[in-house]
Design a protein around this motif. Structure first.
Motif, short mmCIF file in Angstrom:
data_model
loop_
_atom_site.label_atom_id
_atom_site.label_comp_id
_atom_site.label_asym_id
_atom_site.label_seq_id
_atom_site.Cartn_x
_atom_site.Cartn_y
_atom_site.Cartn_z
N ILE A 72 0.88 -1.17 0.00
CA ILE A 72 0.00 0.00 0.00
C ILE A 72 0.91 1.21 0.00
O ILE A 72 1.63 1.46 0.98
CB ILE A 72 -0.92 0.01 1.22
N ILE A 73 0.92 1.98 -1.11
CA ILE A 73 1.90 3.04 -1.25
C ILE A 73 1.32 4.23 -2.01
O ILE A 73 0.28 4.13 -2.65
CB ILE A 73 3.16 2.55 -2.02
N HIS A 74 2.00 5.35 -1.91
CA HIS A 74 1.69 6.54 -2.71
C HIS A 74 2.32 6.35 -4.09
O HIS A 74 3.42 5.77 -4.20
CB HIS A 74 2.25 7.79 -2.03
N PRO A 75 1.67 6.80 -5.16
CA PRO A 75 2.23 6.58 -6.50
C PRO A 75 3.63 7.14 -6.70
O PRO A 75 4.41 6.60 -7.48
CB PRO A 75 1.22 7.26 -7.43
N SER A 76 3.99 8.20 -6.01
CA SER A 76 5.33 8.78 -6.16
C SER A 76 6.41 7.90 -5.54
O SER A 76 7.59 8.09 -5.81
CB SER A 76 5.38 10.16 -5.51
N ASP A 77 6.00 6.93 -4.71
CA ASP A 77 6.95 6.06 -4.03
C ASP A 77 7.05 4.67 -4.65
O ASP A 77 7.64 3.76 -4.06
CB ASP A 77 6.58 5.91 -2.55
N LEU A 78 6.46 4.49 -5.82
CA LEU A 78 6.40 3.16 -6.42
C LEU A 78 7.80 2.57 -6.65
O LEU A 78 8.06 1.42 -6.33
CB LEU A 78 5.63 3.22 -7.74
N GLN A 79 8.71 3.37 -7.20
CA GLN A 79 10.05 2.85 -7.46
C GLN A 79 10.76 2.45 -6.18
O GLN A 79 11.38 1.38 -6.10
CB GLN A 79 10.90 3.88 -8.21
N LYS A 80 10.69 3.30 -5.18
CA LYS A 80 11.38 2.99 -3.93
C LYS A 80 10.81 1.75 -3.27
O LYS A 80 11.55 0.93 -2.71
CB LYS A 80 11.30 4.18 -2.97
N GLU A 81 9.49 1.59 -3.31
CA GLU A 81 8.87 0.41 -2.72
C GLU A 81 9.31 -0.86 -3.43
O GLU A 81 9.56 -1.88 -2.78
CB GLU A 81 7.34 0.54 -2.77
N LEU A 82 9.40 -0.81 -4.74
CA LEU A 82 9.70 -2.02 -5.51
C LEU A 82 11.17 -2.37 -5.55
O LEU A 82 11.53 -3.55 -5.63
CB LEU A 82 9.18 -1.86 -6.94
N PHE A 83 12.06 -1.37 -5.48
CA PHE A 83 13.46 -1.64 -5.74
C PHE A 83 14.39 -1.43 -4.55
O PHE A 83 15.61 -1.41 -4.72
CB PHE A 83 13.93 -0.78 -6.92
#
Length: 521
Positions: free
Chosen positions: A324-335
């Motif tokens: 569950i994340i903010h769209p601006s944090d998608l890269q950081k969450e995944l990588f």
């Protein structure tokens, strides 16, 4: 007071074709009476309604270079080790990479951030399946037409007029998202007819569907062809009528059918929060579910969300997770290991042992020897096990013993609890077993020290877990839970200055084996 010789680091914690939108229009009569049955073509499991022109760019000579640049950018988000591991992992499951649910508020308020995050994934050759709703927009449109939105048990009552408005709105939002992605060069394919459904309760909620079938052929063929599939949360009833479905429910059913590695719910809040208003970084359901359900803050929407996610993960492979994340944090969450939102996994129950008699000795030896490069590794492990028979310790490990940590507690000879070994496979690192074990250790040992090599590929992760560190000649001493000037830390520091990673003698098996903790196999 510690001498000023050591360098000290303070690190924070945690971790293609022309566009032809051949969509079925909502008939004028549909707004005044029951919605018309969907035409037979709409029920085709292979129907992709539109294809963007962006795929033409995918074959350009610069595409490979662009992808290389984006891959390098991943390394700047976290460490090189993190970037390499996650890129390798996601590339092996590209057909089943991720399902991403996008709420209406995200489409309206954060469209640019969302699309740029999706562009980032697209340039890496990753094609998530997008499903979206439009609840907030629908409420405003209905109110503008003098229709007050009705809900029962949290589910929207969808009469014929509401459904007609919803259908038109969802198609408009779908087109807006696709056009924005197309402008960035992301090849997309809008797909309808993917969800088959029955009435949830026609008398109670009218045209609301319960998904009974996910027709995934068009979705999978789109991904294989290099397109990002985009779906709305409208289903087709077995009687031919269109039915409204909650977007969260649609995403969950989509995930059950596709079994992706990641299920992502984009949220303006960016995660779940505890009673103190702090974001919950991760939840290991096998370990924490019952405890979490008993917390005062776990009520209403939070409780419902966690229960729904648990039910979903129970139907997915253990390697799957929900974020569950903010769209601006998608890269950081995944990588990155530390992530950005709330990561929820089934996890593994962490086992603890305080005696050698609790182990399968051969399995323990194999785990300890597995990462070693020394010729006398087996003899070193035998000496270490003999030492454990004489000393107090606590071992933490998962059922498969893919990750093992051993901590020596504080005693008269050891002023601070010491992590003597941490060995893990790549799969257990990426599935967060290491995080769960470290969390368990921290609960039992509020003060802890450990040493590693400066060349360790997981150095960044260790810095994130520590309150501070010292380094000397390529070795690093980490600590948490104590102050820099703590009396307990002085003898540990002096031992480190004198002996570096050889401190604690045979108890420090990582030094004895010349092995590096972390995912080496």
């Amino acid at each position: 007071m510690l001498p000023p010789v050591a360098a000290v680091f303070r690190v924070g914690a945690r971790r293609a074709a022309s566009r032809a939108l051949s969509r079925m229009p909502v008939s004028a009569s549909a707004s005044a009476s029951a919605p018309a049955p969907a035409p037979s073509s709409a029920r085709s499991p292979n129907r992709a309604l539109s294809t963007t022109r962006a795929l033409a760019a995918a074959s350009s000579p610069t595409r490979d270079r662009t992808r290389e640049i984006v891959a390098q950018t991943v390394s700047s988000i976290g460490s090189k080790r993190e970037a390499k591991q996650y890129l390798e992992l996601f590339s092996t499951v590209s057909q089943n990479f991720a399902v991403i649910k996008v709420g209406g508020a995200i489409l309206r308020e954060h469209l640019d951030e969302l699309c740029r995050s999706l562009l980032f994934l697209y340039e890496l050759g990753l094609y998530p399946v997008i499903v979206h709703g439009g609840g907030p927009q629908l409420n405003r449109l209905l109110e503008a037409e003098g229709v007050e939105p009705q809900f029962q048990d949290g589910i929207r009552v969808t009469d014929a007029k509401t459904l007609a408005v919803a259908r038109k709105l969802f198609l408009e939002e779908n087109l807006r998202l696709i056009e924005h992605l197309d402008s960035l060069g992301v090849a997309t394919r809008a797909i309808e007819g993917a969800f088959g459904a029955t009435y949830l309760d026609k008398e109670k909620w009218q045209y609301v569907g319960k998904i009974t079938e996910v027709r995934k052929q068009a979705i999978e063929s789109s991904i294989s062809a290099g397109y990002v599939p985009i779906l709305t949360s409208i289903a087709e009833g077995d009687d031919g009528h269109l039915l409204n479905v909650n977007a969260d429910v649609a995403a969950a059913e989509l995930a059950r059918a596709l079994k992706p590695l990641k299920v992502v719910y984009l949220s303006e809040k960016g995660g779940l929060f505890n009673g103190e208003g702090k974001k919950i970084s991760q939840i290991n359901l096998d370990e924490e579910f019952n405890h979490l359900m008993a917390q005062p803050f776990c009520r209403y929407g939070t409780r419902l969300k966690i229960n729904q996610i648990k039910a979903l993960l129970d139907d997915l492979p253990r390697s799957s997770s929900v974020a569950i994340i903010h769209p601006s944090d998608l890269q950081k969450e995944l990588f990155t290991d530390s992530g950005a939102g709330t990561l929820i996994r089934r996890g593994d129950k962490i086992q603890k042992a305080t005696s050698i008699d609790e182990f399968d000795i051969e399995k323990l030896k194999a785990t300890l020897v597995g990462n070693c490069r020394g010729l006398d590794a087996e003899a070193t492990v035998d000496r270490f096990i003999d030492m454990l028979k004489q000393r107090k310790f606590t071992a933490y490990y998962d059922n498969a013993m893919q990750c093992l940590a051993i901590v020596m507690p504080q005693d008269e000879n050891q002023p601070v609890a010491t992590l003597t070994t941490l060995t893990t496979t790549k799969s257990s690192w990426l599935s967060n077993v290491v995080e769960n074990i470290f969390t368990a250790m921290k609960k039992d040992h509020p003060i802890l020290v450990w040493t590693i090599s400066e060349e360790d590929e997981n150095l960044t992760w260790f810095f994130e877990k520590a309150d501070g560190s010292f380094h000397k000649n390529g070795s690093v001493l980490f600590y948490y839970g104590c102050d820099l000037r703590s009396e307990a830390l002085v003898p540990v520091y002096e031992d480190f200055v004198s002996n570096e990673r050889a401190m604690l003698g045979d108890a420090n098996i990582e030094s004895s084996l010349h092995a590096r903790p972390g995912p080496l196999v």
